[in-house]
Write a protein that holds these residues in place. Structure first.
Motif, PDB file in Angstrom:
ATOM      1  N   MET A 117       0.848  -1.194   0.000  1.00  0.00           N
ATOM      2  CA  MET A 117       0.000   0.000   0.000  1.00  0.00           C
ATOM      3  C   MET A 117       0.881   1.241   0.000  1.00  0.00           C
TER       4      MET A 117
ATOM      5  N   LYS B 162       2.222   1.928  -3.324  1.00  0.00           N
ATOM      6  CA  LYS B 162       1.213   2.540  -4.196  1.00  0.00           C
ATOM      7  C   LYS B 162       1.093   4.029  -3.873  1.00  0.00           C
ATOM      8  N   VAL B 163       1.145   4.313  -2.571  1.00  0.00           N
ATOM      9  CA  VAL B 163       0.943   5.682  -2.124  1.00  0.00           C
ATOM     10  C   VAL B 163       2.079   6.601  -2.570  1.00  0.00           C
ATOM     11  N   ILE B 164       3.283   6.054  -2.729  1.00  0.00           N
ATOM     12  CA  ILE B 164       4.346   6.927  -3.221  1.00  0.00           C
ATOM     13  C   ILE B 164       4.342   6.990  -4.745  1.00  0.00           C
ATOM     14  N   GLY B 165       3.358   6.348  -5.370  1.00  0.00           N
ATOM     15  CA  GLY B 165       3.176   6.546  -6.804  1.00  0.00           C
ATOM     16  C   GLY B 165       3.933   5.589  -7.693  1.00  0.00           C
ATOM     17  N   LEU B 166       4.319   4.407  -7.167  1.00  0.00           N
ATOM     18  CA  LEU B 166       4.991   3.435  -8.025  1.00  0.00           C
ATOM     19  C   LEU B 166       3.966   2.710  -8.893  1.00  0.00           C
ATOM     20  N   SER B 167       4.411   2.298 -10.091  1.00  0.00           N
ATOM     21  CA  SER B 167       3.510   1.568 -10.978  1.00  0.00           C
ATOM     22  C   SER B 167       3.376   0.127 -10.506  1.00  0.00           C
TER      23      SER B 167
ATOM     24  N   ARG C 274       6.329  -2.127 -11.294  1.00  0.00           N
ATOM     25  CA  ARG C 274       7.461  -1.826 -10.427  1.00  0.00           C
ATOM     26  C   ARG C 274       7.238  -2.441  -9.042  1.00  0.00           C
TER      27      ARG C 274
ATOM     28  N   ILE D 228      -6.676   9.927  -1.940  1.00  0.00           N
ATOM     29  CA  ILE D 228      -5.476   9.475  -2.643  1.00  0.00           C
ATOM     30  C   ILE D 228      -5.808   8.444  -3.729  1.00  0.00           C
TER      31      ILE D 228
ATOM     32  N   LEU E 292      -7.194   5.393  -3.462  1.00  0.00           N
ATOM     33  CA  LEU E 292      -6.878   3.988  -3.177  1.00  0.00           C
ATOM     34  C   LEU E 292      -7.971   3.337  -2.329  1.00  0.00           C
TER      35      LEU E 292
ATOM     36  N   ASP F 157      -5.855   5.227 -12.452  1.00  0.00           N
ATOM     37  CA  ASP F 157      -4.673   4.885 -11.670  1.00  0.00           C
ATOM     38  C   ASP F 157      -3.425   5.536 -12.268  1.00  0.00           C
TER      39      ASP F 157
ATOM     40  N   ARG G 288      -0.938   8.313 -10.361  1.00  0.00           N
ATOM     41  CA  ARG G 288       0.414   7.928  -9.947  1.00  0.00           C
ATOM     42  C   ARG G 288       1.358   9.117  -9.761  1.00  0.00           C
TER      43      ARG G 288
ATOM     44  N   ARG H 285       0.394  10.794  -6.425  1.00  0.00           N
ATOM     45  CA  ARG H 285       0.713  10.086  -5.185  1.00  0.00           C
ATOM     46  C   ARG H 285       2.204  10.230  -4.880  1.00  0.00           C
ATOM     47  N   GLY H 286       2.494  10.641  -3.673  1.00  0.00           N
ATOM     48  CA  GLY H 286       3.886  10.788  -3.284  1.00  0.00           C
ATOM     49  C   GLY H 286       4.407  12.159  -3.642  1.00  0.00           C
TER      50      GLY H 286
ATOM     51  N   ALA I 258       1.513  10.134   2.138  1.00  0.00           N
ATOM     52  CA  ALA I 258       0.697   9.492   3.162  1.00  0.00           C
ATOM     53  C   ALA I 258       1.574   8.788   4.184  1.00  0.00           C
TER      54      ALA I 258
ATOM     55  N   GLU J  95      14.250   5.440  -4.158  1.00  0.00           N
ATOM     56  CA  GLU J  95      13.234   5.001  -5.115  1.00  0.00           C
ATOM     57  C   GLU J  95      12.079   5.998  -5.175  1.00  0.00           C
ATOM     58  N   THR J  96      11.627   6.440  -4.000  1.00  0.00           N
ATOM     59  CA  THR J  96      10.517   7.379  -3.955  1.00  0.00           C
ATOM     60  C   THR J  96      10.890   8.692  -4.653  1.00  0.00           C
TER      61      THR J  96
ATOM     62  N   THR K 138      11.306   8.349  -8.427  1.00  0.00           N
ATOM     63  CA  THR K 138      10.046   8.156  -9.142  1.00  0.00           C
ATOM     64  C   THR K 138       9.454   9.503  -9.562  1.00  0.00           C
ATOM     65  N   HIS K 139       9.682  10.507  -8.732  1.00  0.00           N
ATOM     66  CA  HIS K 139       9.000  11.782  -8.978  1.00  0.00           C
ATOM     67  C   HIS K 139       9.918  12.921  -9.376  1.00  0.00           C
TER      68      HIS K 139
END
Lengths: 303, 324
Positions: A197, A200-205, A208, B54, B56, B80, B84, B87-88, B93, B114-115, B118-119
């Motif tokens: 979860m 998902k919340v950090i926006g990964l596909s 991934r 968010i 989800l 979705d 994406r 999110r983040g 969250a 990674e986080t 991603t962005h």
């Protein structure tokens, strides 16, 4: 502390040395694998080198018997080929086929299992019914069928060189459902975890998340099954070769050696078939025992 | 313009025995830099509101009507793939349980990297340097050495600090913190809340702080929304709501907080339990438990009505001078 010394210091290694069955199995596997991989260097003779063959050497019994020739530790076959060297080269092919086949199974099984477990719903239902259908047939039957169909589909000129890949494909295809099921089950458990979860919340596909987060977390049980299946894949290959639909005598695997040697069993030349058989049995048994140990060692509840 | 606007949001769960309304026309907004506290009993819909924002919601839950707008853009109908990048990056969250929100097989540094990657367009080296920086900011000692450590090598409080770093590292505008301290030791809770407050103030991040701890809200939040049975019972500046609750339910919640200054024989409690979603009474959902119930409350459902700076969904609000 580097990774190697950390590994050597781990509980895992400690557990291993305290378990005699695991140590002996590992030793046998090690000897067989080293003998097979380095056969061109280690083998006393080259069974494929026709020049070195001498028909005068044919059907010599093992060196430790009364009429034995010290040059041929485990005797020779009807062509004068050294049985020990034959086994080393044969194991090489058997192992190669088994490892490639299990690798192929793993890739297919992991892909299907992750997808089914993660996506759920209709995708899951469809993929798992495919798995169910395939599991209703014995895997050797599937392998035989696939082997036969692929052979028939290939042009004759290509058959010889692709033989080994046909076998790999046939065995691989017959064994992936187990992996798919195991991965699916673990994936469904992992999918509910908060870290998924969070991912998902950090926006990964989804792809991934499946590959970098779920897959490593479900690999444990899969590696155990892979080890056990490696032994079975070796047997599959031997069975196919024994039945004569496997590898040709020009690329003799253990199964081929056993089949050919079988013709001589009742005329007294037992060594031609017994030694490859013993090697096969010892190797598969050791791999299975090792797999069992691995399962227990990786399962915290059994500690 | 408000950072986040939630407008008459309805979340439904279609089921065998009809459709359940888990959130019933929730409206609120969060300004940039603001901390909105959301309180209520278990099952009031606090976490669900966060999940809906968010994007989800667990199926079969779905946004049935209403709007969620982030900086003016409607995001409640986003797919979705569209959500994406949000999110983040724009909404972060933080979950309840730090023990399980980190991937056990990936080092904390790598999870931060990674986080961020991603962005944000960051080289491996920059991302790693920032990861160390974030661990320092959340107060992990010897951050440079611990960046390669795995979650199990951290204590619960330390892990929640890492989770906070993860939620903030892509510099979102809004952080939804869903009971961030519930799983932690009491002694650590105050530290974590203070840390969250400090970091979000430093970075100008808005926070939606979901909790059932009125004390935490009183200390941290700018405004507070009190939820009951899938609706907002009262919403307003935290001082006014805490000192002069308008809704009898809020008054009841306040009465249930132990206080050191006033010695009372017994804490007041609200009789009964929150109704299940399958059996929400007609009229005001709180009417069976309410001490100030009127005939009208049993038939007519109140909308949010203004009183001073607060809004409360009540026909018979608590008078100002009635509060101790």
């Amino acid at each position: 502390m580097n990774a190697v010394s950390r590994f050597l210091d781990s509980d895992f290694v400690y557990q291993f040395w305290r378990n005699p069955v695991a140590v002996i199995s590992a030793a046998i596997v090690l000897v067989v694998v080293v003998g097979a991989v380095f056969a061109p260097i280690l083998a006393p003779h080259n069974p494929f080198d026709l020049v070195s063959l001498d028909l005068m050497d044919s059907l010599k019994p093992p060196a430790f018997t009364a009429e034995g020739d010290p040059h041929f530790l485990l005797g020779t076959d009807d062509q004068g080929r050294d049985v020990l060297s034959g086994i080393m080269y044969g194991t090489r092919i058997s192992l190669l086929v088994a490892v490639l086949a299990i690798g192929f199974s793993l890739v297919v099984g992991i892909g299907v299992g992750l997808l089914a477990g993660y996506a759920g719903g209709a995708v899951d239902a469809f993929l798992m019914r495919v798995v169910d259908v395939q599991l209703t047939f014995p895997s050797i039957l599937i392998a035989l069928l696939v082997d036969g169909v692929v052979r028939a589909a290939l042009p004759r000129s290509m058959q010889e060189q692709l033989e080994i890949y046909v076998i790999v494909f046939a065995i691989g295809i017959s064994r992936w459902p187990q992996f798919a099921r195991t991965i699916r089950g673990s994936t469904m458990v992992e999918r509910q975890r908060d870290y998924v979860m969070a991912a998902k919340v950090i926006g990964l596909s989804s792809g991934r998340i499946m590959l970098t987060h779920i897959l490593p977390n479900v690999m444990g049980p899969v590696l155990v099954i892979a080890t056990l299946n490696l032994g079975l894949a070796i047997l599959d290959e031997a069975t196919l070769s024994f039945l004569g639909v496997g590898l040709p005598p020009t690329q003799p695997s253990l199964g081929t050696l056993i089949r050919i040697g079988n013709n001589f069993l009742f005329s007294g030349e037992w060594w031609i078939t017994i030694f490859p058989g013993v090697t096969l049995a010892a190797m598969v048994l050791s791999i299975n025992l090792l797999g069992d140990w691995l399962r227990d060692a990786l399962n915290p509840r059994l500690r | 313009m408000a950072l986040l606007e939630v407008d008459r949001l309805v979340v439904e769960f279609p089921g065998r025995r009809g459709t359940l309304r888990a959130l019933d026309e929730i409206s609120f907004s969060i300004e940039p830099g603001e901390v909105l506290g959301v309180v209520g009993e278990s099952g009031a819909g606090k976490s669900l509101t966060g999940a809906a924002i968010i994007g989800l919601l667990e199926p079969p839950g779905r946004v049935a009507s209403g709007q969620i707008r982030l900086e003016g853009t409607r995001i409640d109908r986003f797919t979705d793939a569209q959500m994406r990048p949000i999110r983040g990056r724009r909404i972060g969250a933080i979950f309840q349980d730090p023990l399980t929100t980190l991937d056990p097989l990936v080092s904390v540094g790598k999870q931060l990297v990674e986080t961020m990657q991603t962005h944000l367009k960051l080289s491996d080296r920059d991302a790693r340097a920032r990861a160390v920086g974030w661990l320092e900011q959340v107060g992990i000692p010897a951050a440079a050495e611990r960046v390669g450590a795995y979650p199990h090598q951290f204590s619960g409080g330390m892990r929640q600090r890492v989770v906070i770093a993860l939620a903030l590292c892509a510099e979102p505008k809004l952080v939804i913190a869903d009971e961030p301290t519930t799983a932690l030791d009491v002694s650590i809770q105050a530290q974590i809340i203070a840390l969250l407050r400090r970091l979000t103030t430093d970075h100008g991040t808005s926070v939606m702080l979901v909790t059932h701890d009125m004390g935490v809200i009183a200390e941290t939040a700018d405004r507070v929304a009190v939820m009951y049975a899938g609706r907002i019972a009262e919403i307003g500046p935290v001082r006014d709501v805490v000192l002069h609750p308008s809704h009898p339910y809020t008054e009841g919640l306040m009465g249930s907080i132990p206080q050191l200054e006033h010695r009372v024989e017994r804490l007041r409690q609200i009789d009964g339990a929150m109704p299940r979603l399958t059996a929400i009474p007609p009229g005001c959902a709180f009417n069976p438990r309410c001490g100030r119930v009127l005939e009208r409350c049993r038939v007519d459902r109140p909308d949010l009505l203004a009183r001073g700076t607060t809004l409360a969904a009540c026909w018979n609000m608590v008078p100002m001078d009635d509060v101790t």
